[in-house]
Scaffold this motif. Sequence first.
Motif, PDB file in Angstrom:
ATOM      1  N   MET A   1     104.993  64.186  57.509  1.00 56.44           N
ATOM      2  CA  MET A   1     104.282  63.416  59.011  1.00 56.44           C
ATOM      3  C   MET A   1     104.756  62.342  59.248  1.00 56.44           C
ATOM      4  N   THR A   2     105.718  61.932  59.682  1.00 53.46           N
ATOM      5  CA  THR A   2     106.287  60.603  60.154  1.00 53.46           C
ATOM      6  C   THR A   2     104.802  59.971  60.224  1.00 53.46           C
ATOM      7  N   LYS A   3     105.603  58.465  59.231  1.00 52.80           N
ATOM      8  CA  LYS A   3     104.824  56.929  59.314  1.00 52.80           C
ATOM      9  C   LYS A   3     105.117  56.642  60.463  1.00 52.80           C
ATOM     10  N   ARG A   4     103.131  55.969  60.784  1.00 55.17           N
ATOM     11  CA  ARG A   4     103.459  55.303  62.339  1.00 55.17           C
ATOM     12  C   ARG A   4     103.485  53.947  62.310  1.00 55.17           C
ATOM     13  N   ILE A   5     104.366  52.701  62.874  1.00 56.48           N
ATOM     14  CA  ILE A   5     103.959  51.161  62.714  1.00 56.48           C
ATOM     15  C   ILE A   5     104.034  51.773  63.706  1.00 56.48           C
ATOM     16  N   CYS A   6     102.727  49.860  63.660  1.00 52.74           N
ATOM     17  CA  CYS A   6     102.500  49.205  64.442  1.00 52.74           C
ATOM     18  C   CYS A   6     102.962  48.455  65.804  1.00 52.74           C
ATOM     19  N   PRO A   7     103.161  48.637  67.281  1.00 48.99           N
ATOM     20  CA  PRO A   7     104.221  47.953  67.999  1.00 48.99           C
ATOM     21  C   PRO A   7     103.582  46.773  68.201  1.00 48.99           C
ATOM     22  N   ASP A   8     102.138  46.453  67.596  1.00 50.69           N
ATOM     23  CA  ASP A   8     102.215  44.725  68.140  1.00 50.69           C
ATOM     24  C   ASP A   8     101.634  43.801  66.456  1.00 50.69           C
ATOM     25  N   CYS A   9     102.124  44.353  65.710  1.00 47.75           N
ATOM     26  CA  CYS A   9     101.779  44.191  64.678  1.00 47.75           C
ATOM     27  C   CYS A   9     102.459  44.611  62.956  1.00 47.75           C
ATOM     28  N   ASN A  10     103.042  45.514  63.551  1.00 46.00           N
ATOM     29  CA  ASN A  10     104.324  46.042  62.397  1.00 46.00           C
ATOM     30  C   ASN A  10     103.636  46.892  61.340  1.00 46.00           C
ATOM     31  N   GLY A  11     102.041  46.465  61.611  1.00 48.81           N
ATOM     32  CA  GLY A  11     101.590  47.550  60.199  1.00 48.81           C
ATOM     33  C   GLY A  11     101.574  48.610  60.320  1.00 48.81           C
ATOM     34  N   GLU A  12     100.974  49.123  59.200  1.00 53.72           N
ATOM     35  CA  GLU A  12     101.127  50.929  58.799  1.00 53.72           C
ATOM     36  C   GLU A  12      99.484  51.214  59.896  1.00 53.72           C
ATOM     37  N   MET A  13      99.456  52.232  60.483  1.00 48.98           N
ATOM     38  CA  MET A  13      99.138  53.273  61.499  1.00 48.98           C
ATOM     39  C   MET A  13      98.215  54.316  60.425  1.00 48.98           C
ATOM     40  N   GLU A  14      97.290  53.989  60.843  1.00 46.15           N
ATOM     41  CA  GLU A  14      96.092  55.754  59.967  1.00 46.15           C
ATOM     42  C   GLU A  14      95.889  56.317  61.296  1.00 46.15           C
ATOM     43  N   LYS A  15      96.459  57.887  60.268  1.00 41.73           N
ATOM     44  CA  LYS A  15      95.810  58.958  62.027  1.00 41.73           C
ATOM     45  C   LYS A  15      94.094  59.381  61.922  1.00 41.73           C
ATOM     46  N   GLY A  16      94.668  59.421  62.707  1.00 39.49           N
ATOM     47  CA  GLY A  16      92.677  60.065  63.444  1.00 39.49           C
ATOM     48  C   GLY A  16      91.870  60.839  64.874  1.00 39.49           C
ATOM     49  N   PHE A  17      90.946  60.785  65.226  1.00 41.99           N
ATOM     50  CA  PHE A  17      90.063  60.921  66.799  1.00 41.99           C
ATOM     51  C   PHE A  17      89.183  59.716  66.662  1.00 41.99           C
ATOM     52  N   VAL A  18      89.231  60.611  68.154  1.00 40.19           N
ATOM     53  CA  VAL A  18      88.095  59.769  69.007  1.00 40.19           C
ATOM     54  C   VAL A  18      86.706  60.917  68.678  1.00 40.19           C
ATOM     55  N   PRO A  19      85.274  60.914  68.418  1.00 36.43           N
ATOM     56  CA  PRO A  19      84.873  61.926  68.636  1.00 36.43           C
ATOM     57  C   PRO A  19      84.290  62.244  70.288  1.00 36.43           C
ATOM     58  N   ASP A  20      83.068  62.771  70.762  1.00 36.17           N
ATOM     59  CA  ASP A  20      83.060  63.426  71.573  1.00 36.17           C
ATOM     60  C   ASP A  20      81.883  63.346  71.304  1.00 36.17           C
ATOM     61  N   PHE A  21      80.773  62.544  71.753  1.00 34.10           N
ATOM     62  CA  PHE A  21      79.356  63.536  71.158  1.00 34.10           C
ATOM     63  C   PHE A  21      78.621  63.422  72.021  1.00 34.10           C
ATOM     64  N   VAL A  28      87.017  66.390  69.565  1.00 35.78           N
ATOM     65  CA  VAL A  28      87.801  66.011  70.005  1.00 35.78           C
ATOM     66  C   VAL A  28      87.977  65.164  71.196  1.00 35.78           C
ATOM     67  N   ALA A  29      87.770  64.196  71.821  1.00 34.62           N
ATOM     68  CA  ALA A  29      87.878  63.603  72.779  1.00 34.62           C
ATOM     69  C   ALA A  29      89.049  65.044  73.317  1.00 34.62           C
ATOM     70  N   CYS A  30      89.482  64.622  75.043  1.00 36.24           N
ATOM     71  CA  CYS A  30      90.354  65.290  74.681  1.00 36.24           C
ATOM     72  C   CYS A  30      91.125  63.974  76.412  1.00 36.24           C
ATOM     73  N   TRP A  31      92.429  65.042  76.537  1.00 33.57           N
ATOM     74  CA  TRP A  31      92.954  64.527  77.756  1.00 33.57           C
ATOM     75  C   TRP A  31      93.189  65.261  78.777  1.00 33.57           C
ATOM     76  N   HIS A  32      93.555  64.536  79.876  1.00 33.41           N
ATOM     77  CA  HIS A  32      92.928  65.394  81.280  1.00 33.41           C
ATOM     78  C   HIS A  32      94.009  65.142  82.346  1.00 33.41           C
ATOM     79  N   PRO A  33      95.077  65.975  83.225  1.00 35.99           N
ATOM     80  CA  PRO A  33      95.660  65.144  84.642  1.00 35.99           C
ATOM     81  C   PRO A  33      94.860  64.587  85.586  1.00 35.99           C
ATOM     82  N   GLY A  34      95.302  63.748  86.112  1.00 36.82           N
ATOM     83  CA  GLY A  34      94.645  62.472  87.595  1.00 36.82           C
ATOM     84  C   GLY A  34      93.795  62.667  87.573  1.00 36.82           C
ATOM     85  N   VAL A  35      92.803  62.397  88.354  1.00 36.97           N
ATOM     86  CA  VAL A  35      91.589  61.114  89.129  1.00 36.97           C
ATOM     87  C   VAL A  35      90.761  61.937  87.988  1.00 36.97           C
TER      88      VAL A  35
END
Length: 77
Positions: A1-21, A28-35
């Motif tokens: 897995m590729t390690k992600r670095i924060c573009p704002d402070c160069n800190g380490e980024m932790e993988k996660g998700f946004v739960p949709d209740f 898991v919250a999803c992306w959808h095209p359009g308005v």
Amino acid sequence: MTKRICPDCNGEMEKGFVPDFSDGTAMVACWHPGVPENQTLMGLQVSRGAIKHDRNELKPITTYRCVACGSLRFYAS
Ligand SMILES: [Zn+2]
């Protein structure tokens, strides 16, 4: 897995998700095209907050959180 670095402070980024209740369970919250547009039936809104969507267009969102500054980055591959 590729390690992600924060573009704002160069800190380490932790993988996660946004739960949709919103559907009575955690998903898991999803992306959808359009308005977002209200979902209607014969000119009346189906339910409060319901929006038109195409399930085939949904892409689960992966979220990375910077452990140093808390910045979030969202990806929908
Ligand atoms: Zn950061």
